[in-house]
Design a protein around this motif. Structure first.
Motif, PDB file in Angstrom:
ATOM      1  N   ASP A 179       0.822  -1.213   0.000  1.00  0.00           N
ATOM      2  CA  ASP A 179       0.000   0.000   0.000  1.00  0.00           C
ATOM      3  C   ASP A 179       0.852   1.258   0.000  1.00  0.00           C
ATOM      4  O   ASP A 179       0.515   2.251  -0.663  1.00  0.00           O
ATOM      5  CB  ASP A 179      -0.929   0.011   1.221  1.00  0.00           C
ATOM      6  N   GLU A 180       1.969   1.247   0.738  1.00  0.00           N
ATOM      7  CA  GLU A 180       2.784   2.444   0.880  1.00  0.00           C
ATOM      8  C   GLU A 180       4.062   2.383   0.046  1.00  0.00           C
ATOM      9  O   GLU A 180       4.936   3.241   0.205  1.00  0.00           O
ATOM     10  CB  GLU A 180       3.119   2.666   2.356  1.00  0.00           C
ATOM     11  N   LYS A 181       4.142   1.350  -0.826  1.00  0.00           N
ATOM     12  CA  LYS A 181       5.284   1.216  -1.739  1.00  0.00           C
ATOM     13  C   LYS A 181       6.604   1.238  -0.970  1.00  0.00           C
ATOM     14  O   LYS A 181       7.534   1.997  -1.276  1.00  0.00           O
ATOM     15  CB  LYS A 181       5.247   2.318  -2.803  1.00  0.00           C
ATOM     16  N   LEU A 182       6.720   0.349   0.031  1.00  0.00           N
ATOM     17  CA  LEU A 182       7.929   0.199   0.830  1.00  0.00           C
ATOM     18  C   LEU A 182       8.711  -1.017   0.364  1.00  0.00           C
ATOM     19  O   LEU A 182       8.224  -1.848  -0.411  1.00  0.00           O
ATOM     20  CB  LEU A 182       7.557   0.052   2.310  1.00  0.00           C
ATOM     21  N   ARG A 183       9.932  -1.150   0.852  1.00  0.00           N
ATOM     22  CA  ARG A 183      10.768  -2.296   0.504  1.00  0.00           C
ATOM     23  C   ARG A 183      10.197  -3.565   1.136  1.00  0.00           C
ATOM     24  O   ARG A 183       9.618  -3.513   2.225  1.00  0.00           O
ATOM     25  CB  ARG A 183      12.196  -2.065   0.986  1.00  0.00           C
ATOM     26  N   PRO A 184      10.387  -4.703   0.499  1.00  0.00           N
ATOM     27  CA  PRO A 184       9.886  -5.960   1.082  1.00  0.00           C
ATOM     28  C   PRO A 184      10.713  -6.374   2.299  1.00  0.00           C
ATOM     29  O   PRO A 184      11.893  -6.046   2.413  1.00  0.00           O
ATOM     30  CB  PRO A 184      10.027  -6.958  -0.061  1.00  0.00           C
ATOM     31  N   PHE A 185      10.090  -7.118   3.215  1.00  0.00           N
ATOM     32  CA  PHE A 185      10.766  -7.671   4.381  1.00  0.00           C
ATOM     33  C   PHE A 185      11.242  -9.087   4.054  1.00  0.00           C
ATOM     34  O   PHE A 185      10.496  -9.885   3.473  1.00  0.00           O
ATOM     35  CB  PHE A 185       9.791  -7.751   5.556  1.00  0.00           C
ATOM     36  N   ASP A 186      12.500  -9.387   4.426  1.00  0.00           N
ATOM     37  CA  ASP A 186      12.894 -10.793   4.321  1.00  0.00           C
ATOM     38  C   ASP A 186      12.448 -11.515   5.586  1.00  0.00           C
ATOM     39  O   ASP A 186      11.926 -10.910   6.529  1.00  0.00           O
ATOM     40  CB  ASP A 186      14.392 -10.930   4.052  1.00  0.00           C
ATOM     41  N   LYS A 187      12.667 -12.816   5.637  1.00  0.00           N
ATOM     42  CA  LYS A 187      12.130 -13.610   6.753  1.00  0.00           C
ATOM     43  C   LYS A 187      12.754 -13.231   8.094  1.00  0.00           C
ATOM     44  O   LYS A 187      12.092 -13.301   9.126  1.00  0.00           O
ATOM     45  CB  LYS A 187      12.316 -15.102   6.485  1.00  0.00           C
ATOM     46  N   THR A 188      14.023 -12.784   8.075  1.00  0.00           N
ATOM     47  CA  THR A 188      14.647 -12.384   9.346  1.00  0.00           C
ATOM     48  C   THR A 188      14.000 -11.106   9.887  1.00  0.00           C
ATOM     49  O   THR A 188      13.805 -10.958  11.101  1.00  0.00           O
ATOM     50  CB  THR A 188      16.146 -12.161   9.151  1.00  0.00           C
ATOM     51  N   ALA A 189      13.659 -10.192   8.986  1.00  0.00           N
ATOM     52  CA  ALA A 189      13.014  -8.950   9.417  1.00  0.00           C
ATOM     53  C   ALA A 189      11.607  -9.219   9.941  1.00  0.00           C
ATOM     54  O   ALA A 189      11.174  -8.631  10.933  1.00  0.00           O
ATOM     55  CB  ALA A 189      12.971  -7.957   8.251  1.00  0.00           C
ATOM     56  N   VAL A 190      10.885 -10.143   9.263  1.00  0.00           N
ATOM     57  CA  VAL A 190       9.549 -10.508   9.734  1.00  0.00           C
ATOM     58  C   VAL A 190       9.630 -11.130  11.124  1.00  0.00           C
ATOM     59  O   VAL A 190       8.842 -10.803  12.020  1.00  0.00           O
ATOM     60  CB  VAL A 190       8.868 -11.469   8.732  1.00  0.00           C
ATOM     61  N   ALA A 191      10.593 -12.024  11.315  1.00  0.00           N
ATOM     62  CA  ALA A 191      10.761 -12.667  12.614  1.00  0.00           C
ATOM     63  C   ALA A 191      11.080 -11.634  13.697  1.00  0.00           C
ATOM     64  O   ALA A 191      10.538 -11.681  14.815  1.00  0.00           O
ATOM     65  CB  ALA A 191      11.852 -13.716  12.539  1.00  0.00           C
ATOM     66  N   ALA A 192      11.956 -10.666  13.381  1.00  0.00           N
ATOM     67  CA  ALA A 192      12.318  -9.633  14.355  1.00  0.00           C
ATOM     68  C   ALA A 192      11.107  -8.772  14.722  1.00  0.00           C
ATOM     69  O   ALA A 192      10.913  -8.411  15.896  1.00  0.00           O
ATOM     70  CB  ALA A 192      13.441  -8.764  13.795  1.00  0.00           C
ATOM     71  N   LEU A 193      10.271  -8.456  13.733  1.00  0.00           N
ATOM     72  CA  LEU A 193       9.101  -7.624  14.001  1.00  0.00           C
ATOM     73  C   LEU A 193       8.056  -8.383  14.823  1.00  0.00           C
ATOM     74  O   LEU A 193       7.409  -7.809  15.717  1.00  0.00           O
ATOM     75  CB  LEU A 193       8.489  -7.139  12.679  1.00  0.00           C
ATOM     76  N   ILE A 194       7.896  -9.671  14.550  1.00  0.00           N
ATOM     77  CA  ILE A 194       6.951 -10.478  15.334  1.00  0.00           C
ATOM     78  C   ILE A 194       7.452 -10.603  16.780  1.00  0.00           C
ATOM     79  O   ILE A 194       6.661 -10.526  17.724  1.00  0.00           O
ATOM     80  CB  ILE A 194       6.765 -11.868  14.689  1.00  0.00           C
ATOM     81  N   GLU A 195       8.761 -10.784  16.975  1.00  0.00           N
ATOM     82  CA  GLU A 195       9.317 -10.849  18.327  1.00  0.00           C
ATOM     83  C   GLU A 195       9.041  -9.547  19.090  1.00  0.00           C
ATOM     84  O   GLU A 195       8.679  -9.562  20.270  1.00  0.00           O
ATOM     85  CB  GLU A 195      10.821 -11.123  18.262  1.00  0.00           C
ATOM     86  N   GLU A 196       9.213  -8.414  18.416  1.00  0.00           N
ATOM     87  CA  GLU A 196       8.935  -7.128  19.051  1.00  0.00           C
ATOM     88  C   GLU A 196       7.446  -6.987  19.380  1.00  0.00           C
ATOM     89  O   GLU A 196       7.079  -6.454  20.429  1.00  0.00           O
ATOM     90  CB  GLU A 196       9.382  -5.981  18.139  1.00  0.00           C
ATOM     91  N   SER A 197       6.592  -7.494  18.513  1.00  0.00           N
ATOM     92  CA  SER A 197       5.150  -7.445  18.763  1.00  0.00           C
ATOM     93  C   SER A 197       4.773  -8.295  19.969  1.00  0.00           C
ATOM     94  O   SER A 197       3.897  -7.911  20.757  1.00  0.00           O
ATOM     95  CB  SER A 197       4.391  -7.911  17.518  1.00  0.00           C
ATOM     96  N   VAL A 198       5.415  -9.457  20.123  1.00  0.00           N
ATOM     97  CA  VAL A 198       5.178 -10.294  21.306  1.00  0.00           C
ATOM     98  C   VAL A 198       5.637  -9.554  22.563  1.00  0.00           C
ATOM     99  O   VAL A 198       4.963  -9.573  23.599  1.00  0.00           O
ATOM    100  CB  VAL A 198       5.896 -11.650  21.153  1.00  0.00           C
ATOM    101  N   ARG A 199       6.797  -8.900  22.490  1.00  0.00           N
ATOM    102  CA  ARG A 199       7.295  -8.143  23.642  1.00  0.00           C
ATOM    103  C   ARG A 199       6.331  -7.006  24.003  1.00  0.00           C
ATOM    104  O   ARG A 199       6.075  -6.732  25.193  1.00  0.00           O
ATOM    105  CB  ARG A 199       8.680  -7.573  23.334  1.00  0.00           C
ATOM    106  N   MET A 200       5.744  -6.340  22.988  1.00  0.00           N
ATOM    107  CA  MET A 200       4.798  -5.246  23.236  1.00  0.00           C
ATOM    108  C   MET A 200       3.538  -5.733  23.945  1.00  0.00           C
ATOM    109  O   MET A 200       2.923  -4.990  24.715  1.00  0.00           O
ATOM    110  CB  MET A 200       4.416  -4.585  21.901  1.00  0.00           C
TER     111      MET A 200
END
Length: 644
Positions: free
Chosen positions: A482-503
């Motif tokens: 939607d915002e024409k951003l760069r794609p996330f690789d699997k390591t970035a997705v994993a890092a973001l999910i970990e941060e979401s769990v911490r939140m």
């Protein structure tokens, strides 16, 4: 005494981590964008129920913490479900020619209100041109000439016999100018000249004219005066009759002209209320034909600082709501919910005399009326602070009617007040607020239970499962697309999910604060751009998190410096009787952190200890009491260990 066994939490168990190898994709470009809403089943089900429940009072109260994605979820559900309802009618206000203070409401099918305004405006413009031509046409001139010839003939017959009789009696009829009018005056002829009767009476008083002869003239004057007055009364009656015939011919010819112009209106506008309005408008025009004949004078520029009123404005159509371009019911999200923006107003102007005036054309609709037949969404906290909004909203939802009025303390100065015809409302209202505001209203405002029967409560977290992790990755894909951003690789997705769990604060949950997560996605894209990478990696997500913390943790850093310097003493080794370490959590709004604190307890011999007289007499405050208690604890530990 046996030492109590304690359990330790391993370093690995302190934080949940996600192995990127368990994700079945390389980058988010391999995924499909998220279509639905994740983690809010309870709230979404309540929204869908409320939107589908077409019964009075089933408006929706959405509760949840800020930045929990409430507004985005409401927009998405509205987009999916609102198209199932039909497009509502257009609403118009028109002039009430019999009672201008009570404008008439017209409800037309979608698009017909706009056409009615255009057709009526076109009719008025056509008549502005055609009516002056009509009154200059040979047919009109011939009819008026015939009436005038008849009038002149009858008038001539009246005066022919009168003049002869007056002349034989030695009098004359003289036309005198008085107050911009010409009136005939009967005068006796003396020495071959007509003399006013009053002037002749003055000569008699001075002895310059015989009294006996004057009395004879006066007697004849009174007789003739009575006869002349009677004749002139008949002439005035004849004149009024001629004028009425002239106006009747004007109206007949005007109505004949208008009937040709609006011949197609009857087929197009079959609604009885529209036909009655058109008939009333034509009747009013026929009574005010001078509007069409004095247009040039109205256009002349004046020296007044106030604009002149347009006499044709009363024939316009005030289109309140236009649904001609709608494919479904209106969905309005009001971000500035003042009284005027929600419920409309009646504007005013200053006329040439300096007086405030208003009319039906100054009636303006608000979001509540524009959303009739559809949905209105706004934040309750923004609205409840505005004067008059909450009472007006409750009244409209309970009665399902809306009467447009102006909420304005200076409205008392206007000399004309309007009471527009009330509007039947069918607006589904969706309020967004925090839970505590809902609970306050539910406890203190009993109307809330009657008008907001559906509560949609949004979660701050969702269960951590393989399905929710997969949906979370699809959410990232949707945002980057939607915002024409760069794609996330699997390591970035994993890092973001970990941060979401911490939140979320629980290892079994994932945070649903999607606006905050979306900010992290944007910031990670920024750091990937700074790094010159085409894909967002885990290090870019970590960088976004670290810089966000760094921007807000100045107080935490200062406290840590005080601990490092020994200003704040924390023991982390050994054991001390009556002393434990605790953790105080500081919430700075955008950042939370824990500060270690020493918690101690001391005992002493004796009962009362130090007596705080001011505390006993309720004459001290909290700070003074705390100081005395601290001092009392110190003195007990220092001096009351062996004796009370």
């Amino acid at each position: 005494m046996a030492k109590k066994k304690t359990s330790e939490v391993s370093l690995e168990d302190l934080r949940w981590s996600l192995d990127p190898g368990t994700l079945a994709f390389e980058t988010t470009e391999d995924l499909k964008p998220l279509k639905g809403i994740i983690g809010q089943k309870r709230g979404v089900d309540a929204l869908q129920f409320g939107m589908g429940m077409d019964r009075p009072g089933y408006n929706i109260f959405v509760t949840g913490q800020p930045r929990s994605g409430r507004m985005a979820a409401v927009k998405k559900v509205l987009k999916e479900t609102s198209q199932k309802k039909k497009v509502p009618n257009d609403l118009c206000y028109v002039n009430n020619f019999k009672n201008p203070e009570v404008p008439i409401l017209l409800s037309q099918r979608p698009g017909l209100g706009k056409e009615l305004r255009k057709d009526v405006h076109g009719l008025v413009n056509t008549l502005k041109t055609e009516v002056p031509r009509l009154f200059e046409s040979p047919d009109y001139i011939s009819r008026k000439k015939g009436i005038m010839e008849t009038y002149e003939k009858k008038t001539r017959n009246f005066f022919t016999g009168l003049e002869k009789k007056v002349k034989e009696a030695g009098f004359a009829l003289v036309n005198l100018q008085s107050d911009q009018q010409i009136r005939p005056e009967l005068m006796p002829i003396v020495d071959g000249k007509p003399i006013p009767i009053l002037e002749l009476e003055q000569k008699v008083d001075k002895g310059r004219f015989p009294r006996k002869e004057f009395e004879e003239i006066r007697k004849k004057y009174d007789e003739l005066r009575q006869e002349v007055d009677q004749i002139f009364l008949e002439v005035r009656g004849l004149q009024k009759e001629v004028e009425e015939k002239g106006r009747k011919i004007d109206r007949l010819m005007f109505k004949d002209l208008v009937s040709k112009q609006i011949g197609s209106f009857a087929e197009k506008y079959k609604d009885k209320s529209v036909q009655q309005y058109l008939q009333a408008m034509i009747e009013d025009m026929s009574e005010n034909l001078h509007f069409f004949l004095t247009q040039d004078q109205q256009r002349k520029p004046g020296m007044s600082m106030f604009p002149a009123g347009d006499p044709f404005a009363s024939y316009e159509v005030n289109l309140l709501t236009d649904n001609s371009g709608q494919k479904g019911p209106p969905v309005i999200i009001e971000s500035y919910p003042t009284y005027r923006n929600l419920f409309g107003s009646i504007e005013r102007i200053v006329d040439r005399s300096g007086i405030w005036r208003t009319d039906f054309s100054k009636i303006k609709a608000g979001s509540f009326i524009k959303a009739s037949g559809g949905y209105l969404v706004f934040n309750l906290m923004d609205a409840i602070m505005e004067p008059g909004v909450w009472p007006a909203l409750k009244r409209a939802l309970k009665t399902k009617k809306m009467e447009i009025q102006t909420y304005d303390p200076f409205y008392l100065f206007t000399t004309s007040g309007l009471k527009p015809e009330s509007i039947e409302m069918d607006t589904k209202v969706i309020l967004l607020a925090e839970p505590y505001l809902y609970q306050l209203l539910h406890a203190y405002d009993h109307d809330l239970k009657e008008i907001f029967k559906v509560r949609a409560d949004f979660e701050t977290s969702m269960d951590k499962t393989d399905d929710t992790i997969s949906k979370f990755a699809e959410f990232i894909r949707m945002k980057t697309e939607d915002e024409k951003l760069r794609p996330f690789d699997k390591t970035a997705v994993a890092a973001l999910i970990e941060e979401s769990v911490r939140m979320s604060g629980w290892q079994e949950k994932i945070s649903t604060s999607f606006p905050q997560i979306a900010d992290l996605i944007r910031e990670a894209d920024y750091w990937a751009a700074q790094d010159g990478q085409a894909k967002i990696q885990d290090k870019h997500v970590d960088k976004a998190i670290e810089t966000r913390v760094y921007r807000s943790n100045m107080i935490e850093g200062r406290l840590q410096e005080m601990i490092d310097r020994g200003t704040l003493m924390i023991d982390v080794d050994g054991e001390v009787a009556g002393q434990v370490n605790g953790l105080a959590v500081y919430n700075l709004g955008d950042y939370m952190f824990g500060k270690p604190s020493r918690i101690t307890a001391s005992t002493s011999m004796g009962r009362e200890g130090i007596i705080n007289i001011e505390r006993e007499a309720d004459m001290s405050g909290n700070i003074h009491n705390k100081g005395v208690l601290v001092l009392s604890g110190y003195m007990r530990k220092k001096y009351a260990q062996n004796k009370p």
